[in-house]
Design a protein around this motif. Structure first.
Motif, PDB file in Angstrom:
ATOM      1  N   ARG A   3       0.815  -1.204   0.000  1.00  0.00           N
ATOM      2  CA  ARG A   3       0.000   0.000   0.000  1.00  0.00           C
ATOM      3  C   ARG A   3       0.855   1.263   0.000  1.00  0.00           C
ATOM      4  O   ARG A   3       0.318   2.370  -0.186  1.00  0.00           O
ATOM      5  N   PHE A   4       2.138   1.119   0.193  1.00  0.00           N
ATOM      6  CA  PHE A   4       3.010   2.286   0.284  1.00  0.00           C
ATOM      7  C   PHE A   4       2.989   3.139  -0.982  1.00  0.00           C
ATOM      8  O   PHE A   4       2.891   4.380  -0.888  1.00  0.00           O
ATOM      9  N   LEU A   6       0.580   3.530  -3.087  1.00  0.00           N
ATOM     10  CA  LEU A   6      -0.711   4.206  -3.146  1.00  0.00           C
ATOM     11  C   LEU A   6      -0.759   5.386  -2.176  1.00  0.00           C
ATOM     12  O   LEU A   6      -1.268   6.461  -2.510  1.00  0.00           O
ATOM     13  N   ILE A   7      -0.217   5.177  -0.975  1.00  0.00           N
ATOM     14  CA  ILE A   7      -0.194   6.256   0.014  1.00  0.00           C
ATOM     15  C   ILE A   7       0.617   7.441  -0.519  1.00  0.00           C
ATOM     16  O   ILE A   7       0.192   8.606  -0.427  1.00  0.00           O
ATOM     17  N   LEU A   8       1.774   7.151  -1.096  1.00  0.00           N
ATOM     18  CA  LEU A   8       2.591   8.224  -1.657  1.00  0.00           C
ATOM     19  C   LEU A   8       1.854   8.936  -2.788  1.00  0.00           C
ATOM     20  O   LEU A   8       1.879  10.177  -2.883  1.00  0.00           O
ATOM     21  N   ALA A   9       1.199   8.157  -3.644  1.00  0.00           N
ATOM     22  CA  ALA A   9       0.487   8.743  -4.776  1.00  0.00           C
ATOM     23  C   ALA A   9      -0.662   9.631  -4.308  1.00  0.00           C
ATOM     24  O   ALA A   9      -0.904  10.702  -4.869  1.00  0.00           O
ATOM     25  N   VAL A  10      -1.372   9.192  -3.282  1.00  0.00           N
ATOM     26  CA  VAL A  10      -2.490   9.985  -2.754  1.00  0.00           C
ATOM     27  C   VAL A  10      -1.988  11.289  -2.159  1.00  0.00           C
ATOM     28  O   VAL A  10      -2.541  12.373  -2.424  1.00  0.00           O
ATOM     29  N   PHE A  11      -0.949  11.208  -1.338  1.00  0.00           N
ATOM     30  CA  PHE A  11      -0.404  12.438  -0.746  1.00  0.00           C
ATOM     31  C   PHE A  11       0.152  13.374  -1.823  1.00  0.00           C
ATOM     32  O   PHE A  11       0.021  14.600  -1.725  1.00  0.00           O
ATOM     33  N   ALA A  12       0.762  12.785  -2.840  1.00  0.00           N
ATOM     34  CA  ALA A  12       1.274  13.597  -3.946  1.00  0.00           C
ATOM     35  C   ALA A  12       0.125  14.288  -4.676  1.00  0.00           C
ATOM     36  O   ALA A  12       0.223  15.463  -5.052  1.00  0.00           O
ATOM     37  N   SER A  13      -0.980  13.567  -4.875  1.00  0.00           N
ATOM     38  CA  SER A  13      -2.143  14.138  -5.564  1.00  0.00           C
ATOM     39  C   SER A  13      -2.763  15.276  -4.761  1.00  0.00           C
ATOM     40  O   SER A  13      -3.150  16.308  -5.308  1.00  0.00           O
ATOM     41  N   ALA A  61       8.733   9.785  -5.626  1.00  0.00           N
ATOM     42  CA  ALA A  61       8.905   8.620  -4.742  1.00  0.00           C
ATOM     43  C   ALA A  61       7.833   7.584  -5.016  1.00  0.00           C
ATOM     44  O   ALA A  61       8.094   6.363  -4.987  1.00  0.00           O
ATOM     45  N   GLY A  62       6.606   8.044  -5.301  1.00  0.00           N
ATOM     46  CA  GLY A  62       5.527   7.114  -5.622  1.00  0.00           C
ATOM     47  C   GLY A  62       5.774   6.362  -6.914  1.00  0.00           C
ATOM     48  O   GLY A  62       5.427   5.180  -7.038  1.00  0.00           O
ATOM     49  N   ILE A  63       6.364   7.034  -7.886  1.00  0.00           N
ATOM     50  CA  ILE A  63       6.688   6.372  -9.158  1.00  0.00           C
ATOM     51  C   ILE A  63       7.701   5.257  -8.931  1.00  0.00           C
ATOM     52  O   ILE A  63       7.531   4.125  -9.418  1.00  0.00           O
ATOM     53  N   ILE A  64       8.773   5.587  -8.198  1.00  0.00           N
ATOM     54  CA  ILE A  64       9.826   4.599  -7.950  1.00  0.00           C
ATOM     55  C   ILE A  64       9.276   3.395  -7.190  1.00  0.00           C
ATOM     56  O   ILE A  64       9.484   2.225  -7.586  1.00  0.00           O
ATOM     57  N   SER A  65       8.554   3.666  -6.094  1.00  0.00           N
ATOM     58  CA  SER A  65       8.036   2.554  -5.303  1.00  0.00           C
ATOM     59  C   SER A  65       6.979   1.773  -6.076  1.00  0.00           C
ATOM     60  O   SER A  65       6.896   0.538  -5.970  1.00  0.00           O
ATOM     61  N   GLY A  66       6.167   2.476  -6.876  1.00  0.00           N
ATOM     62  CA  GLY A  66       5.146   1.789  -7.662  1.00  0.00           C
ATOM     63  C   GLY A  66       5.748   0.855  -8.697  1.00  0.00           C
ATOM     64  O   GLY A  66       5.252  -0.260  -8.907  1.00  0.00           O
ATOM     65  N   VAL A  67       6.806   1.297  -9.339  1.00  0.00           N
ATOM     66  CA  VAL A  67       7.477   0.454 -10.342  1.00  0.00           C
ATOM     67  C   VAL A  67       8.143  -0.735  -9.661  1.00  0.00           C
ATOM     68  O   VAL A  67       8.044  -1.885 -10.130  1.00  0.00           O
ATOM     69  N   LEU A  68       8.836  -0.491  -8.549  1.00  0.00           N
ATOM     70  CA  LEU A  68       9.533  -1.569  -7.855  1.00  0.00           C
ATOM     71  C   LEU A  68       8.569  -2.631  -7.332  1.00  0.00           C
ATOM     72  O   LEU A  68       8.867  -3.836  -7.364  1.00  0.00           O
ATOM     73  N   LEU A  69       7.395  -2.184  -6.845  1.00  0.00           N
ATOM     74  CA  LEU A  69       6.411  -3.109  -6.285  1.00  0.00           C
ATOM     75  C   LEU A  69       5.333  -3.497  -7.297  1.00  0.00           C
ATOM     76  O   LEU A  69       4.369  -4.177  -6.960  1.00  0.00           O
ATOM     77  N   LYS A  70       5.494  -3.034  -8.527  1.00  0.00           N
ATOM     78  CA  LYS A  70       4.570  -3.331  -9.620  1.00  0.00           C
ATOM     79  C   LYS A  70       3.137  -2.876  -9.305  1.00  0.00           C
ATOM     80  O   LYS A  70       2.161  -3.519  -9.679  1.00  0.00           O
ATOM     81  N   ALA A  71       3.044  -1.757  -8.609  1.00  0.00           N
ATOM     82  CA  ALA A  71       1.735  -1.144  -8.339  1.00  0.00           C
ATOM     83  C   ALA A  71       1.523  -0.082  -9.413  1.00  0.00           C
ATOM     84  O   ALA A  71       1.726   1.117  -9.190  1.00  0.00           O
ATOM     85  N   TRP A  72       1.104  -0.553 -10.587  1.00  0.00           N
ATOM     86  CA  TRP A  72       1.115   0.297 -11.768  1.00  0.00           C
ATOM     87  C   TRP A  72       0.103   1.450 -11.682  1.00  0.00           C
ATOM     88  O   TRP A  72       0.374   2.562 -12.138  1.00  0.00           O
ATOM     89  N   ARG A  73      -1.044   1.217 -11.117  1.00  0.00           N
ATOM     90  CA  ARG A  73      -2.036   2.287 -11.001  1.00  0.00           C
ATOM     91  C   ARG A  73      -1.542   3.375 -10.058  1.00  0.00           C
ATOM     92  O   ARG A  73      -1.712   4.578 -10.324  1.00  0.00           O
ATOM     93  N   SER A  74      -0.940   2.956  -8.973  1.00  0.00           N
ATOM     94  CA  SER A  74      -0.381   3.936  -8.036  1.00  0.00           C
ATOM     95  C   SER A  74       0.748   4.721  -8.704  1.00  0.00           C
ATOM     96  O   SER A  74       0.864   5.951  -8.519  1.00  0.00           O
ATOM     97  N   ALA A  75       1.560   4.024  -9.485  1.00  0.00           N
ATOM     98  CA  ALA A  75       2.659   4.692 -10.185  1.00  0.00           C
ATOM     99  C   ALA A  75       2.119   5.705 -11.189  1.00  0.00           C
ATOM    100  O   ALA A  75       2.646   6.815 -11.330  1.00  0.00           O
TER     101      ALA A  75
END
Length: 251
Positions: A3-4, A6-13, A61-75
């Protein structure tokens, strides 16, 4: 951990949305009387960049973590937030750069004998800021004006004063200027007008003079002055250039 991103992406948004709001709202808030000028500028010049940097950093940071964890929507969401943050930061930085490059609030085509305000003069004193009412010109005005606005000069048209004044007045009204006073004689004409900037709704005062020259021609000078503040982000010079260009192009 999944979920990390997604959390970064939400705060970024959220930071990106705040940055957009802090950039776009100061003008309408000031124009409506909700905020005074300095608090409005503080939102734009101080708060908006902070939110923009936060959106970009959290988004990255959300892009990097999303790519590493394959959370593509969050990325993907983080990409949008980072782009918004970067765009807002660049927009505010451009505004600051234009403000620094245009430190004058008083711009004219004739630095030797700037057209004088008559009808509008009392209003400028009563409604304008102390800085904009300062004695003209200030010590470095001419040197600064000549360095920045070398392209602004008297326009000579092969027209009699009456025809030139009529054409100038039509163009001014077409540009949305409010004509406050005008007079035309055989060898001289003038009008004073007010124009408002689109974002903050600042009132800028304009005076145009038309003087007879040899061989049935007319010399046209323009002066555009901000009623508030000591800088204009280039608006007065832009207004004069547009007006003169329209005069040259009108058959």
């Amino acid at each position: 951990m999944s979920r990390f991103p997604l959390i970064l992406a939400v705060f970024a948004s959220v930071s990106g949305a705040a940055a957009v709001f802090l950039t776009l709202s100061p003008g309408p808030l000031y124009a409506s009387g909700t905020l005074d000028l300095m608090p409005a500028f503080s939102l734009l010049l101080d708060a908006a960049p902070v939110a923009a940097v936060a959106a970009f950093a959290l988004g990255f940071a959300g892009i990097i973590s999303g790519v590493l964890l394959k959370a593509w929507r969050s990325a993907a969401l983080a990409v949008v937030a980072a782009v918004v943050g970067g765009a807002v930061w660049l927009a505010v930085d451009d505004f600051k750069s234009r403000a620094a490059a245009n430190p004058l609030h008083d711009v004219t085509t004739n630095v030797d004998t700037p057209p004088a305000f008559l009808a509008i003069a009392p209003r400028r004193y009563e409604e304008g800021s102390a800085a904009a009412r300062a004695a003209y010109p200030h010590p470095a005005w001419r040197e600064t004006h000549e360095a920045i606005y070398q392209d602004l000069e008297t326009l000579v048209l092969p027209l009699a004063v009456g025809e030139a004044a009529s054409r100038a007045g039509e163009i001014a009204e077409d540009l949305g200027w409010s004509i406050e006073a005008s007079s035309v004689a055989e060898d001289f004409g003038r009008f004073e007008a007010v124009d408002r900037t689109g974002w903050f709704g600042f009132a800028d005062d304009i005076v145009v003079t038309i003087a007879a020259q040899e061989e049935a021609s007319s010399a046209i000078d323009v002066r555009s002055v901000s009623r508030i503040g000591i800088g204009d982000v280039g608006k007065n010079a832009e207004r004069i250039r547009t007006f003169l260009r329209r005069l040259r192009e009108t058959p």
